[in-house]
Design an enzyme around this catalytic site. Structure first.
Site, PDB file in Angstrom:
ATOM      1  N   HIS A   1       0.826  -1.214   0.000  1.00  0.00           N
ATOM      2  CA  HIS A   1       0.000   0.000   0.000  1.00  0.00           C
ATOM      3  C   HIS A   1       0.855   1.256   0.000  1.00  0.00           C
ATOM      4  O   HIS A   1       0.426   2.318  -0.439  1.00  0.00           O
ATOM      5  CB  HIS A   1      -0.899   0.038   1.242  1.00  0.00           C
ATOM      6  CG  HIS A   1      -1.773  -1.160   1.383  1.00  0.00           C
ATOM      7  ND1 HIS A   1      -2.756  -1.476   0.472  1.00  0.00           N
ATOM      8  CD2 HIS A   1      -1.828  -2.128   2.329  1.00  0.00           C
ATOM      9  CE1 HIS A   1      -3.372  -2.584   0.846  1.00  0.00           C
ATOM     10  NE2 HIS A   1      -2.829  -3.006   1.971  1.00  0.00           N
TER      11      HIS A   1
ATOM     12  N   HIS B   1       5.483   6.785   6.619  1.00  0.00           N
ATOM     13  CA  HIS B   1       5.175   6.279   5.280  1.00  0.00           C
ATOM     14  C   HIS B   1       4.718   7.446   4.414  1.00  0.00           C
ATOM     15  O   HIS B   1       4.565   8.565   4.912  1.00  0.00           O
ATOM     16  CB  HIS B   1       4.089   5.194   5.354  1.00  0.00           C
ATOM     17  CG  HIS B   1       2.813   5.720   5.916  1.00  0.00           C
ATOM     18  ND1 HIS B   1       2.495   5.654   7.256  1.00  0.00           N
ATOM     19  CD2 HIS B   1       1.774   6.359   5.326  1.00  0.00           C
ATOM     20  CE1 HIS B   1       1.320   6.226   7.459  1.00  0.00           C
ATOM     21  NE2 HIS B   1       0.863   6.665   6.311  1.00  0.00           N
TER      22      HIS B   1
ATOM     23  N   HIS C   1       2.264   8.906   0.862  1.00  0.00           N
ATOM     24  CA  HIS C   1       1.147   8.752  -0.075  1.00  0.00           C
ATOM     25  C   HIS C   1       1.504   9.579  -1.307  1.00  0.00           C
ATOM     26  O   HIS C   1       2.034  10.673  -1.183  1.00  0.00           O
ATOM     27  CB  HIS C   1      -0.149   9.276   0.547  1.00  0.00           C
ATOM     28  CG  HIS C   1      -0.544   8.552   1.805  1.00  0.00           C
ATOM     29  ND1 HIS C   1      -1.390   7.467   1.799  1.00  0.00           N
ATOM     30  CD2 HIS C   1      -0.177   8.748   3.092  1.00  0.00           C
ATOM     31  CE1 HIS C   1      -1.535   7.023   3.055  1.00  0.00           C
ATOM     32  NE2 HIS C   1      -0.816   7.788   3.862  1.00  0.00           N
TER      33      HIS C   1
ATOM     34  N   GLU D   1      -2.940  13.224   0.568  1.00  0.00           N
ATOM     35  CA  GLU D   1      -4.242  12.810   1.098  1.00  0.00           C
ATOM     36  C   GLU D   1      -5.040  14.032   1.540  1.00  0.00           C
ATOM     37  O   GLU D   1      -6.175  14.235   1.126  1.00  0.00           O
ATOM     38  CB  GLU D   1      -4.044  11.851   2.272  1.00  0.00           C
ATOM     39  CG  GLU D   1      -3.418  10.539   1.836  1.00  0.00           C
ATOM     40  CD  GLU D   1      -3.942   9.372   2.638  1.00  0.00           C
ATOM     41  OE1 GLU D   1      -3.652   9.309   3.844  1.00  0.00           O
ATOM     42  OE2 GLU D   1      -4.643   8.516   2.045  1.00  0.00           O
TER      43      GLU D   1
ATOM     44  N   HIS E   1       3.560  10.903   6.346  1.00  0.00           N
ATOM     45  CA  HIS E   1       2.898  10.702   7.636  1.00  0.00           C
ATOM     46  C   HIS E   1       3.871  10.063   8.617  1.00  0.00           C
ATOM     47  O   HIS E   1       4.413   8.991   8.334  1.00  0.00           O
ATOM     48  CB  HIS E   1       1.677   9.779   7.483  1.00  0.00           C
ATOM     49  CG  HIS E   1       0.537  10.433   6.761  1.00  0.00           C
ATOM     50  ND1 HIS E   1      -0.463   9.716   6.142  1.00  0.00           N
ATOM     51  CD2 HIS E   1       0.247  11.750   6.575  1.00  0.00           C
ATOM     52  CE1 HIS E   1      -1.331  10.568   5.596  1.00  0.00           C
ATOM     53  NE2 HIS E   1      -0.922  11.810   5.846  1.00  0.00           N
TER      54      HIS E   1
ATOM     55  N   THR F   1      -6.010   6.782   7.732  1.00  0.00           N
ATOM     56  CA  THR F   1      -6.573   6.982   6.387  1.00  0.00           C
ATOM     57  C   THR F   1      -6.630   5.681   5.595  1.00  0.00           C
ATOM     58  O   THR F   1      -6.948   5.692   4.410  1.00  0.00           O
ATOM     59  CB  THR F   1      -5.763   8.033   5.581  1.00  0.00           C
ATOM     60  OG1 THR F   1      -4.453   7.511   5.339  1.00  0.00           O
ATOM     61  CG2 THR F   1      -5.667   9.351   6.337  1.00  0.00           C
TER      62      THR F   1
HETATM   63 ZN   LIG Z   1      -0.777   7.715   5.859  1.00  0.00          ZN
END
Ligand SMILES: [Zn+2]
Ligand SMILES: *[C@@H]1O[C@H](CO)[C@@H](O)[C@H](O)[C@H]1NC(C)=O
Ligand SMILES: *[C@@H]1O[C@H](CO)[C@@H](O)[C@H](O)[C@H]1NC(C)=O
Length: 372
Positions: A108, A134, A136, A146, A159, A240
């Protein structure tokens, strides 16, 4: 007589409405992605979730349908200035190269595990210990943060996940209302290579496949965050990703972090999931704010905003305000000229013509009713 005054007035009003709706439409363009129509093939008994249909996460993970979900669109005009939001203070974030950290492609995102020596010590009454960080991101052609700010999506988002030390572990804290604190930072394309992000990015090709991992030398993790840790937004939200627990005190920094174009490119093109699918657009669409407040640690005035950008870091949004100001200045001037011209013309007509024709001319020009 009323019509004489109403002629020039609707022009700027109409433009204002058009500008506002145009901006709103542009801002929400990314919210729904067309890919959600394609459903992913899954093996039997596979409980994996995917970014292809985030609107269905709630079917297996109840919290994902909650009313305190993340991310959100932050409308800066609606944030509440809270002077008690002190600068975020970090401790233990500078790690020696001898400390090896696990970097993993979990299908992910890319996750960097962090030692518990990293902590948030200021900015809130509670103490929080770091667990992992991590990212996004989007695709080579689309942005993938995000959170969004006034509808704007940034290239990517970092994040850094922490848990409240009043609980014994991340696992014990993850579902508690005050269990987690996540620091969020927006990444943007800038002119230079960012040496801190390079410490992560240079290892990505070794973990292209889902579940692959590598050990990487420690570095100053604080270098991944913006220069200024005192300008931020704060709200209560959630993870999230499934299970979407509503346990996160969010801190979203107002300053962005710059990476080179090539670095963003490496981030969005290096990883895969599910045996060969590119791992891209791993962001969840903005969730409803419902009854929540978003606090700001700073007063969002125009003059203050101009002071915000520092050494290689800029906040781009204030340009929109400048453009609008110029546009409305010009519109006002045109309107004033039109009015003067109208009055002048009307007066000369008055001199030449009789009243029936005059009222007809005035009525044709007055489009007030159409624009309402
Ligand atoms: Zn995140
Ligand atoms: C978040 O929730 C806590 C606990 O309910 C509350 O005290 C705090 O004011 C909330 N924060 C915001 C920004 O709404
Ligand atoms: C920072 O705050 C200013 C003022 O509210 C806002 O205009 C700008 O969009 C914000 N930028 C980010 C990245 O939060």
């Amino acid at each position: 007589m009323r019509l004489r005054v109403s002629l020039p007035v609707p022009i700027p009003v109409l433009v204002l409405i058009l500008a506002a709706t145009g901006r709103a439409a542009a801002g929400h363009g990314h919210d729904d992605d067309g890919e959600s129509l394609h459903s992913e093939e899954r093996g039997p008994g596979d409980s994996h979730w995917s970014y292809e249909e985030p609107e269905r996460w709630g079917e297996h993970y109840l919290a994902c349908s909650g009313t305190m979900q993340s991310p959100i669109n932050i409308e800066t005009e609606k944030t509440i200035f809270s002077p008690q939001l002190r600068p975020i203070q970090l401790s233990g974030y500078s790690l020696p190269a001898s400390k090896k950290l696990k970097l993993k492609n979990n299908g992910h995102t890319v996750v960097l595990e962090l030692p518990e020596s990293l902590a948030i010590t200021g900015g809130s009454a509670q103490q929080y210990r770091a667990v992992q960080l991590h990212l996004h991101w989007g695709s080579p052609t689309t942005a993938g943060s995000e959170h969004t700010v006034n509808g704007k999506r940034f290239a990517a988002e970092l994040h850094v996940v922490h848990y409240n030390t009043k609980y014994d572990s991340f696992k014990a804290a993850v579902a508690q209302p005050d269990g987690l604190a996540v620091l969020g930072a927006f990444l943007e394309v800038g002119p230079r290579e960012n040496p801190f992000y390079q410490e992560i990015l240079k290892h990505l090709r070794k973990i292209q496949g889902e579940d692959e991992e590598v050990l990487v030398p420690g570095f100053n993790i604080a270098g991944l965050l913006p220069d200024s840790l005192h300008l931020y937004f704060r709200y209560n939200g959630s993870l999230t990703t499934p299970p979407c627990f509503q346990s996160v005190t969010w801190t979203v920094f107002n300053q962005t972090v710059m990476l080179s174009h090539d670095q963003i490119s490496v981030l969005v093109t290096s990883l895969q999931y599910d045996y060969g699918k590119p791992l891209q657009n791993n962001f969840r669409p903005p969730q409803g704010l419902h009854k929540r407040w978003v606090l700001a640690s700073f007063e969002p005035t125009f003059s203050r905003e101009r002071q915000v950008p520092t050494a290689g870091q800029t906040s781009s949004s204030f340009h929109a305000g400048d453009v609008l100001a110029v546009v409305f200045g010009v519109l006002f001037a045109i309107t004033a000229l039109a009015f003067v011209f109208y009055v002048y013309k009307h007066r000369s007509q008055n001199a030449r013509l009789d009243s029936p024709t005059k009222s007809k001319v005035i009525y044709t020009a007055a489009t007030t009713e159409n624009t309402a």
